[in-house]
Scaffold this motif. Structure first.
Motif, PDB file in Angstrom:
ATOM      1  N   VAL A  30      11.226 -30.046 -74.344  1.00 40.44           N
ATOM      2  CA  VAL A  30      11.606 -31.217 -73.558  1.00 40.44           C
ATOM      3  C   VAL A  30      12.000 -32.341 -74.506  1.00 40.44           C
ATOM      4  O   VAL A  30      11.502 -32.434 -75.637  1.00 40.44           O
ATOM      5  CB  VAL A  30      10.440 -31.646 -72.642  1.00 40.44           C
ATOM      6  CG1 VAL A  30       9.258 -32.173 -73.449  1.00 40.44           C
ATOM      7  CG2 VAL A  30      10.898 -32.687 -71.615  1.00 40.44           C
ATOM      8  N   GLY A  44      14.418 -36.920 -69.640  1.00 38.90           N
ATOM      9  CA  GLY A  44      14.424 -36.075 -68.459  1.00 38.90           C
ATOM     10  C   GLY A  44      15.208 -34.793 -68.597  1.00 38.90           C
ATOM     11  O   GLY A  44      15.600 -34.200 -67.591  1.00 38.90           O
ATOM     12  N   ARG A  54      19.605 -30.785 -68.018  1.00 41.61           N
ATOM     13  CA  ARG A  54      18.729 -31.143 -66.903  1.00 41.61           C
ATOM     14  C   ARG A  54      18.464 -29.927 -66.027  1.00 41.61           C
ATOM     15  O   ARG A  54      19.196 -28.951 -66.068  1.00 41.61           O
ATOM     16  CB  ARG A  54      19.370 -32.255 -66.058  1.00 41.61           C
ATOM     17  CG  ARG A  54      19.286 -33.625 -66.711  1.00 41.61           C
ATOM     18  CD  ARG A  54      20.158 -34.636 -66.014  1.00 41.61           C
ATOM     19  NE  ARG A  54      19.919 -34.741 -64.587  1.00 41.61           N
ATOM     20  CZ  ARG A  54      18.972 -35.496 -64.019  1.00 41.61           C
ATOM     21  NH1 ARG A  54      18.154 -36.192 -64.784  1.00 41.61           N
ATOM     22  NH2 ARG A  54      18.858 -35.555 -62.702  1.00 41.61           N
ATOM     23  N   LEU A  79      13.474 -25.884 -67.767  1.00 35.14           N
ATOM     24  CA  LEU A  79      12.128 -25.997 -68.300  1.00 35.14           C
ATOM     25  C   LEU A  79      12.060 -25.244 -69.626  1.00 35.14           C
ATOM     26  O   LEU A  79      12.740 -24.222 -69.802  1.00 35.14           O
ATOM     27  CB  LEU A  79      11.110 -25.399 -67.328  1.00 35.14           C
ATOM     28  CG  LEU A  79      10.527 -26.343 -66.281  1.00 35.14           C
ATOM     29  CD1 LEU A  79       9.849 -25.552 -65.172  1.00 35.14           C
ATOM     30  CD2 LEU A  79       9.542 -27.293 -66.929  1.00 35.14           C
ATOM     31  N   ARG A 131       7.817 -23.583 -62.755  1.00 37.61           N
ATOM     32  CA  ARG A 131       8.907 -23.967 -61.854  1.00 37.61           C
ATOM     33  C   ARG A 131       8.446 -23.858 -60.415  1.00 37.61           C
ATOM     34  O   ARG A 131       7.774 -22.901 -60.024  1.00 37.61           O
ATOM     35  CB  ARG A 131      10.137 -23.092 -62.098  1.00 37.61           C
ATOM     36  CG  ARG A 131      11.319 -23.415 -61.167  1.00 37.61           C
ATOM     37  CD  ARG A 131      12.550 -22.623 -61.531  1.00 37.61           C
ATOM     38  NE  ARG A 131      13.198 -23.177 -62.730  1.00 37.61           N
ATOM     39  CZ  ARG A 131      14.077 -24.168 -62.710  1.00 37.61           C
ATOM     40  NH1 ARG A 131      14.430 -24.738 -61.561  1.00 37.61           N
ATOM     41  NH2 ARG A 131      14.632 -24.593 -63.832  1.00 37.61           N
ATOM     42  N   ASP A 168      14.077 -36.365 -62.101  1.00 37.19           N
ATOM     43  CA  ASP A 168      14.326 -35.450 -63.204  1.00 37.19           C
ATOM     44  C   ASP A 168      13.526 -34.158 -63.089  1.00 37.19           C
ATOM     45  O   ASP A 168      13.944 -33.120 -63.591  1.00 37.19           O
ATOM     46  CB  ASP A 168      13.945 -36.111 -64.534  1.00 37.19           C
ATOM     47  CG  ASP A 168      14.575 -37.472 -64.715  1.00 37.19           C
ATOM     48  OD1 ASP A 168      15.812 -37.521 -64.845  1.00 37.19           O
ATOM     49  OD2 ASP A 168      13.843 -38.475 -64.711  1.00 37.19           O
ATOM     50  N   PHE A 169      12.340 -34.235 -62.433  1.00 38.19           N
ATOM     51  CA  PHE A 169      11.387 -33.135 -62.532  1.00 38.19           C
ATOM     52  C   PHE A 169      10.919 -32.585 -61.191  1.00 38.19           C
ATOM     53  O   PHE A 169       9.817 -32.049 -61.098  1.00 38.19           O
ATOM     54  CB  PHE A 169      10.161 -33.599 -63.333  1.00 38.19           C
ATOM     55  CG  PHE A 169      10.419 -33.845 -64.786  1.00 38.19           C
ATOM     56  CD1 PHE A 169      11.316 -33.072 -65.509  1.00 38.19           C
ATOM     57  CD2 PHE A 169       9.752 -34.864 -65.447  1.00 38.19           C
ATOM     58  CE1 PHE A 169      11.542 -33.300 -66.857  1.00 38.19           C
ATOM     59  CE2 PHE A 169       9.966 -35.100 -66.798  1.00 38.19           C
ATOM     60  CZ  PHE A 169      10.869 -34.316 -67.508  1.00 38.19           C
ATOM     61  N   VAL A 179       9.532 -29.048 -61.177  1.00 37.08           N
ATOM     62  CA  VAL A 179       8.412 -28.793 -62.079  1.00 37.08           C
ATOM     63  C   VAL A 179       7.104 -29.119 -61.362  1.00 37.08           C
ATOM     64  O   VAL A 179       7.005 -30.134 -60.658  1.00 37.08           O
ATOM     65  CB  VAL A 179       8.523 -29.656 -63.353  1.00 37.08           C
ATOM     66  CG1 VAL A 179       7.467 -29.251 -64.367  1.00 37.08           C
ATOM     67  CG2 VAL A 179       9.917 -29.555 -63.961  1.00 37.08           C
ATOM     68  N   GLN A 223       4.678 -31.567 -65.164  1.00 40.37           N
ATOM     69  CA  GLN A 223       5.410 -32.818 -65.347  1.00 40.37           C
ATOM     70  C   GLN A 223       4.650 -33.736 -66.297  1.00 40.37           C
ATOM     71  O   GLN A 223       5.214 -34.326 -67.218  1.00 40.37           O
ATOM     72  CB  GLN A 223       5.607 -33.539 -64.010  1.00 40.37           C
ATOM     73  CG  GLN A 223       6.595 -32.912 -63.066  1.00 40.37           C
ATOM     74  CD  GLN A 223       6.782 -33.734 -61.815  1.00 40.37           C
ATOM     75  OE1 GLN A 223       6.730 -34.965 -61.856  1.00 40.37           O
ATOM     76  NE2 GLN A 223       7.010 -33.074 -60.685  1.00 40.37           N
ATOM     77  N   LYS A 233       5.606 -35.083 -70.093  1.00 38.79           N
ATOM     78  CA  LYS A 233       5.682 -36.499 -70.465  1.00 38.79           C
ATOM     79  C   LYS A 233       4.796 -36.790 -71.667  1.00 38.79           C
ATOM     80  O   LYS A 233       5.173 -37.561 -72.567  1.00 38.79           O
ATOM     81  CB  LYS A 233       5.293 -37.371 -69.273  1.00 38.79           C
ATOM     82  CG  LYS A 233       6.254 -37.279 -68.101  1.00 38.79           C
ATOM     83  CD  LYS A 233       5.816 -38.163 -66.938  1.00 38.79           C
ATOM     84  CE  LYS A 233       6.693 -37.926 -65.716  1.00 38.79           C
ATOM     85  NZ  LYS A 233       6.424 -38.863 -64.618  1.00 38.79           N
ATOM     86  N   HIS A 240      11.241 -38.811 -65.319  1.00 36.23           N
ATOM     87  CA  HIS A 240      10.779 -38.668 -66.697  1.00 36.23           C
ATOM     88  C   HIS A 240      10.014 -39.883 -67.190  1.00 36.23           C
ATOM     89  O   HIS A 240       9.447 -39.860 -68.285  1.00 36.23           O
ATOM     90  CB  HIS A 240      11.963 -38.393 -67.633  1.00 36.23           C
ATOM     91  CG  HIS A 240      12.808 -39.592 -67.914  1.00 36.23           C
ATOM     92  ND1 HIS A 240      13.867 -39.970 -67.100  1.00 36.23           N
ATOM     93  CD2 HIS A 240      12.775 -40.523 -68.913  1.00 36.23           C
ATOM     94  CE1 HIS A 240      14.434 -41.041 -67.599  1.00 36.23           C
ATOM     95  NE2 HIS A 240      13.797 -41.407 -68.690  1.00 36.23           N
TER      96      HIS A 240
END
Length: 367
Positions: A31, A35, A49, A52, A85, A102-103, A106, A111, A115, A356
Motif C-alpha cells: 500500500v 489510497g 486503486r 490489495l 477483500r 478508497d477502501f 477492504v 483498512q 493505514k 485512506h
C-alpha cells in the motif's frame, strides 16, 4: 482532515504518447500513501486503486504518458483475491465510479492495518523513525458507514445529485452516500457546546472531538499554572479544556488564521488570549515568551519549518501534534528532531473509514 479546499489536478503538458486505456496483468505490491497500491510494470511504478497487496489483478491505466515517471491505474478485474477483500457496501464504489472512497473493497480491520502501514512508512522514510502504528477505531460510525455529519453533493439537472470521480470533474449520479450520517453535526465535546460558524470547520466524524481532546490531554498532562499555546486553534476545541486544566494561575493563548473562528474561540473559551492571523507571522511578533505546552493542529500541508522553529524557540516541555496527513507529520517531526525534540508517543485514529485518511496525535518532548 484538511481545512483547505480540495485541489483539482493541474493540467499537465503531455510527455509523449498516452498510455491511458492500456491493460496488463500484475502482482500488487505494498500500500502507498494516497489510497492506492504499488504495481511495477515495464520498469515503471503504477499507483493502482481498488487493489490489495498480494492480489493478482488486471490493471487499466487511467493517467500517464510514455514520458512520465509513474502512471495511475485501476484494478478492473481481480484474478486472485486477497482474503481481506469484501464486497463494497456502496453500489457507487469501484473503477470509474464515485471517487470518494478508497477502501470500500477492504475489510475494516485490514483498512486500519493498511493505514498504520502507511503512517509507519512515512515516518520511516521522511523522519528516520521506526514506529509500530496501530490505528484505533472510534465510536460514532456503523461498521465504517454513516459518519459524515457534513456532506456535499454536486447538483444535477432534474433535482438529482452526484459525486465526482477520482481526480476528475466528471460526476457520477448517486442517490445517497453511505458515509453520510443520518443527522448533522453536534458541536459538542465532553458535554461542552461550541459555537461554530455556518460552514466553519468542525470534525465530521461524531466521535472525533471527544477522541482528539482526550488524546491530546492524556499526552500533554497539563498541570495547574502552566502556560499553553494552541496553534491553528479553530473555534477553541483544545483551548477550552486546556483552560480548565491549567486553572486560574495558568495561561492559554491561541492563534488561528480565520478571524471569524477566532472570534468564536473567545466566546467558547472565556479567559482565552486569542489572535487571528497567519500562525508563522503572528509567532514572529507576538507571544514571545516561554510556554510549557503547545497543541499544534495544522492543515494538511503541515506546520513547516517556519512555524516549527518558532515553537521550539518557546522551549515547551511537550508538543501535541494533531496531524491529518502522515507525510506532512513526518517532515515536521524531522525538523523538530533537529532541535532536540523527539517523538515519545503516537496514536492513530480511524476518523475517516472507507477512505485512506487517518488522524494522528504525536507527542514530542525535549531530549
Amino acid at each position: 482532515m484538511s481545512r483547505q479546499p480540495q485541489r483539482r489536478p493541474r493540467a499537465r503538458k503531455e510527455r509523449g504518447e498516452s498510455a491511458v486505456g492500456q491493460r496488463f496483468e500484475a502482482e500488487v505490491g505494498p500500500v502507498a500513501h494516497g489510497g492506492h497500491c504499488v504495481v511495477r510494470h515495464a520498469d515503471r511504478v503504477v499507483f493502482v486503486r481498488h487493489a490489495l497487496p498480494g492480489e493478482r489483478v488486471l490493471v487499466e491505466i487511467t493517467e500517464g504518458t510514455a514520458g512520465d515517471r509513474f502512471w495511475r491505474g485501476d484494478a478492473v478485474e481481480v484474478l486472485s483475491a486477497s482474503p481481506d477483500r469484501v464486497t463494497a457496501p456502496c453500489p457507487y464504489a469501484g473503477p470509474g465510479l464515485c471517487g470518494g472512497c478508497d477502501f470500500q473493497h477492504v475489510s475494516l480491520s485490514r483498512q486500519r492495518s493498511l493505514k498504520g502501514e502507511v503512517v509507519a512508512e512515512q515516518l520511516r522514510r521522511l523522519a528516520k523513525l521506526d514506529v509500530e502504528v496501530v490505528v484505533e477505531a472510534v465510536p460514532g460510525d456503523t461498521e465504517g458507514l454513516g459518519w459524515r455529519t457534513r456532506q456535499r453533493y454536486v447538483p444535477l439537472p432534474g433535482g438529482r445529485q452526484g459525486m465526482r470521480q477520482h481526480r476528475s470533474h466528471e460526476v457520477v449520479p448517486v442517490e445517497k452516500c453511505l458515509l453520510e450520517a443520518t443527522s448533522g453535526p453536534t458541536f459538542e465535546a465532553r458535554g461542552t457546546h461550541f459555537d461554530v460558524a455556518d460552514g466553519g470547520f468542525w470534525q465530521v466524524h461524531p466521535g472525533a472531538p471527544d477522541t482528539l481532546v482526550g488524546a491530546v490531554l492524556e499526552a500533554l498532562a497539563p498541570q495547574p499554572g502552566e502556560r499553553a499555546l494552541d496553534l491553528y486553534a479553530g473555534v477553541g476545541l483544545f483551548s477550552r479544556f486546556l483552560l480548565d486544566a491549567v486553572g486560574a494561575d495558568g495561561r492559554v493563548c491561541a492563534i488561528e488564521g480565520d478571524a471569524a473562528a477566532t472570534k468564536l474561540a473567545k466566546r467558547n473559551c472565556p479567559g482565552l488570549h486569542a489572535t487571528a492571523g497567519d500562525v508563522g507571522e503572528v509567532l514572529a511578533t507576538t507571544y514571545d515568551e516561554s510556554f510549557d505546552l503547545v497543541v499544534l493542529d495544522p492543515p494538511r500541508v503541515g506546520a513547516k519549518r517556519k512555524v516549527v522553529e518558532q515553537i521550539v524557540d518557546r522551549r515547551p516541555r511537550a508538543v501535541a501534534y494533531v496531524a491529518c496527513d502522515p507525510a506532512a507529520l513526518a517532515r515536521d517531526l524531522a525538523i523538530f528532531a533537529e532541535h532536540g525534540y523527539r517523538l515519545t508517543s503516537l496514536r492513530a485514529f480511524d476518523l475517516f473509514p472507507m477512505t485512506h485518511h487517518v488522524e494522528c496525535v504525536a507527542l514530542l518532548e525535549k531530549d
